[in-house]
Design an enzyme around this catalytic site. Structure first.
Site, PDB file in Angstrom:
ATOM      1  N   TRP A  92       0.854  -1.183   0.000  1.00 36.30           N
ATOM      2  CA  TRP A  92       0.000   0.000   0.000  1.00 36.30           C
ATOM      3  C   TRP A  92       0.897   1.243   0.000  1.00 36.30           C
ATOM      4  CZ3 TRP A  92       0.780   3.369   4.026  1.00 36.30           C
ATOM      5  CH2 TRP A  92       1.355   2.851   5.197  1.00 36.30           C
ATOM      6  N   GLU A 137       7.223   7.830  14.324  1.00 33.31           N
ATOM      7  CA  GLU A 137       7.468   7.230  13.004  1.00 33.31           C
ATOM      8  C   GLU A 137       8.385   8.130  12.165  1.00 33.31           C
ATOM      9  OE1 GLU A 137       6.547   4.356  11.809  1.00 33.31           O
ATOM     10  OE2 GLU A 137       4.941   3.684  13.144  1.00 33.31           O
ATOM     11  N   GLU A 175       8.780   1.264   6.374  1.00 35.82           N
ATOM     12  CA  GLU A 175       8.420   2.102   7.520  1.00 35.82           C
ATOM     13  C   GLU A 175       8.178   3.553   7.118  1.00 35.82           C
ATOM     14  OE1 GLU A 175       7.981   1.729  10.788  1.00 35.82           O
ATOM     15  OE2 GLU A 175       8.225  -0.435  10.900  1.00 35.82           O
ATOM     16  N   HIS A 178       4.732   4.946   6.907  1.00 33.29           N
ATOM     17  CA  HIS A 178       3.891   5.138   8.100  1.00 33.29           C
ATOM     18  C   HIS A 178       3.811   6.608   8.495  1.00 33.29           C
ATOM     19  CE1 HIS A 178       4.916   0.711   9.339  1.00 33.29           C
ATOM     20  NE2 HIS A 178       4.285   0.810   8.197  1.00 33.29           N
ATOM     21  N   GLU A 228       8.837  -3.437  17.769  1.00 31.34           N
ATOM     22  CA  GLU A 228       7.833  -3.598  16.709  1.00 31.34           C
ATOM     23  C   GLU A 228       6.515  -4.106  17.286  1.00 31.34           C
ATOM     24  OE1 GLU A 228       8.015  -2.482  13.797  1.00 31.34           O
ATOM     25  OE2 GLU A 228       9.990  -2.738  12.912  1.00 31.34           O
ATOM     26  N   THR A 231       4.702  -1.210  18.829  1.00 33.13           N
ATOM     27  CA  THR A 231       4.043  -0.333  17.855  1.00 33.13           C
ATOM     28  C   THR A 231       2.822  -1.017  17.249  1.00 33.13           C
ATOM     29  OG1 THR A 231       5.634  -1.029  16.193  1.00 33.13           O
ATOM     30  CG2 THR A 231       6.049   1.062  17.272  1.00 33.13           C
ATOM     31  N   ASP A 260       1.635  -3.866   9.254  1.00 33.00           N
ATOM     32  CA  ASP A 260       3.058  -3.797   8.864  1.00 33.00           C
ATOM     33  C   ASP A 260       3.954  -4.074  10.074  1.00 33.00           C
ATOM     34  OD1 ASP A 260       2.636  -3.150   6.233  1.00 33.00           O
ATOM     35  OD2 ASP A 260       3.549  -1.146   6.349  1.00 33.00           O
ATOM     36  N   GLU A 261       3.613  -3.437  11.192  1.00 32.01           N
ATOM     37  CA  GLU A 261       4.446  -3.602  12.399  1.00 32.01           C
ATOM     38  C   GLU A 261       4.455  -5.068  12.839  1.00 32.01           C
ATOM     39  OE1 GLU A 261       6.033  -1.071  12.760  1.00 32.01           O
ATOM     40  OE2 GLU A 261       4.866   0.768  12.858  1.00 32.01           O
ATOM     41  N   HIS A 264       6.788  -6.992  10.642  1.00 34.14           N
ATOM     42  CA  HIS A 264       8.179  -6.715  11.020  1.00 34.14           C
ATOM     43  C   HIS A 264       8.529  -7.402  12.345  1.00 34.14           C
ATOM     44  CE1 HIS A 264       7.924  -2.738   8.520  1.00 34.14           C
ATOM     45  NE2 HIS A 264       8.094  -3.804   7.767  1.00 34.14           N
TER      46      HIS A 264
HETATM   47 FE   LIG Z   1       7.946  -0.491  13.083  1.00 33.24          FE
HETATM   48 FE   LIG Z   2       6.207   2.082  11.813  1.00 33.16          FE
END
Ligand SMILES: [Fe+2]
Ligand SMILES: [Fe+2]
Length: 399
Positions: A92, A137, A175, A178, A228, A231, A260-261, A264
């Site tokens: 995205w 971020e 990242e 974000h 991570e 977050t 996403d976090e 990761h």
């Molecule tokens: Fe992160």
């Molecule tokens: Fe992030």
């Protein structure tokens, strides 16, 4: 990458097998970063606050044998870590969630107005937390620099082809979306003071951060696993709250960032899992070491040019809204004890077993601190704190 630890305001004095894990770095005392307790720091200060617990992080604590072992994991990293990254074409982009400027002007401005209508109902304290998350971020250069300091991992040329270097660059690129997305959304909302936010970002990147990881990838990847997941939890909670406040698009944004976090987190946790398999004692000691130092979230040096205790104030609001709490910190620890099967870990030396006992018994002690944090949040809630990010309004008491 992102956020904060509500434990930052707590004093933890666990000693490291007889050593004091926290050392004052005298160089910092002579720098522009004055101690928070210094009388030179007034209520209105023009200097950023210092780290509350400066750490000496100038040595390379991983012996050469272990660095070599780490390098020997490169083919494993190619096969098992790089697949956690998504190809750019499948990712995205911020624009997918924002008003489309290629539309005819009226349609574009309608979309901006709709965004402003949705965000009009967001409470001030929620905005404070969202802004704090976004600022964290936006300090991404600090986190990429951190990964590039890890022995056996760093991107030696800036465009190295090794898997660790590829990971660092591509993780950073993922990242980077974000902060871009959250920042643009908040800007279009008209609810926040962008200049003060931008100053805070500039201060934060300028301040940097000592993660206490000593160039050591064992420590570094324990840190990133925790961070991570923190977050992931934080963005997940801001998603829930924005849905409750009537902004489903913002909920989808925060939820998408959270996922996403999570991806990761899975990658970093897998690295630590591998280290526990090939080098259990050193990996277990690394987990203990980071737990004794405490995982400090990357934004604890945030400063807006006005409030020398900005991070503490932000953390109190996050704690009170339940976006990220001391309880979450204990939950994260318990999650990884389970995920890494630490209680059943075998093949440890005596020292490793001591670390195992410490780590596996730590969560209840952290939960006790939760009570203190709750009490502090309750007291702060009635005192009223003005946040420059929302034009000096009180971010603790809701309108
Ligand atoms: Fe992160
Ligand atoms: Fe992030």
């Amino acid at each position: 990458m992102q956020t904060f630890s509500c434990l930052s305001t707590q004093t933890l004095a666990w000693t490291h097998r007889g050593q004091d894990p926290i050392h004052l770095n005298p160089r910092l005392l002579n720098s522009t970063f004055m101690l928070r307790s210094s009388p030179l720091v007034s209520a209105v200060s023009t200097t950023p606050p210092p780290p509350s617990t400066p750490l000496i992080n100038t040595h390379h604590s991983l012996p050469p044998d272990q660095v070599e072992l780490f390098k020997s994991l490169e083919s494993w990293a190619s096969q098992c870590v790089l697949p956690f990254l998504k190809p750019v074409e499948q990712c995205w982009q911020p624009q997918n969630f924002l008003p489309d400027p290629t539309l005819p002007f009226d349609e574009f401005t309608d979309q901006v107005r709709a965004l402003q209508d949705r965000t009009a109902g967001l409470p001030d304290d929620y905005l404070v937390v969202l802004v704090g998350d976004m600022i964290t971020e936006e300090a991404l250069p600090t986190y990429q620099s951190f990964l590039n300091r890890l022995d056996g991992v760093r991107d030696e040329t800036g465009a190295s082809l090794g898997p660790w270097a590829q990971w660092i660059r591509a993780w950073t690129a993922e990242e980077n979306r974000h902060g871009d997305l959250l920042r643009t959304y908040l800007y279009l909302s008209g609810r926040v003071d962008m200049e003060m936010i931008e100053r805070t970002i500039q201060y934060l990147i300028g301040a940097g951060m000592d993660f206490g990881t000593e160039h050591n990838p064992y420590l570094g990847f324990v840190y990133t696993s925790f961070q991570e997941r923190a977050t992931f939890i934080s963005h997940g909670n801001t998603a829930r709250l924005s849905k409750e406040s009537g902004d489903p698009v913002l909920a989808r944004i925060c939820g998408t960032v959270a996922s996403d976090e999570k991806r990761h987190e899975n990658a970093y946790a897998k690295i630590v899992e591998k280290l526990l398999e090939v080098d259990p004692t050193v990996a277990m000691l690394a987990i203990e070491d980071m737990m004794r130092k405490r995982i400090r979230m990357p934004a604890h040096m945030m400063f807006d040019g006005r409030d020398p205790h900005l991070f503490d104030h932000f953390s109190v609001v996050a704690q009170r809204l339940g976006v990220y709490t001391a309880n979450d910190y204990a939950d994260i620890l318990e999650f990884f004890i389970e995920r890494w099967k630490l209680e059943k870990l075998e093949g440890l030396t005596g020292e490793g077993k001591g670390a195992q006992d410490f780590v596996c018994g730590l969560a209840p002690r952290i939960r006790k601190l939760q009570e203190l944090a709750d009490e502090k949040a309750r007291k702060k809630a009635s005192s009223g704190v003005e946040f420059s990010w929302i034009f000096g309004k009180d971010g603790v008491n809701q309108d």
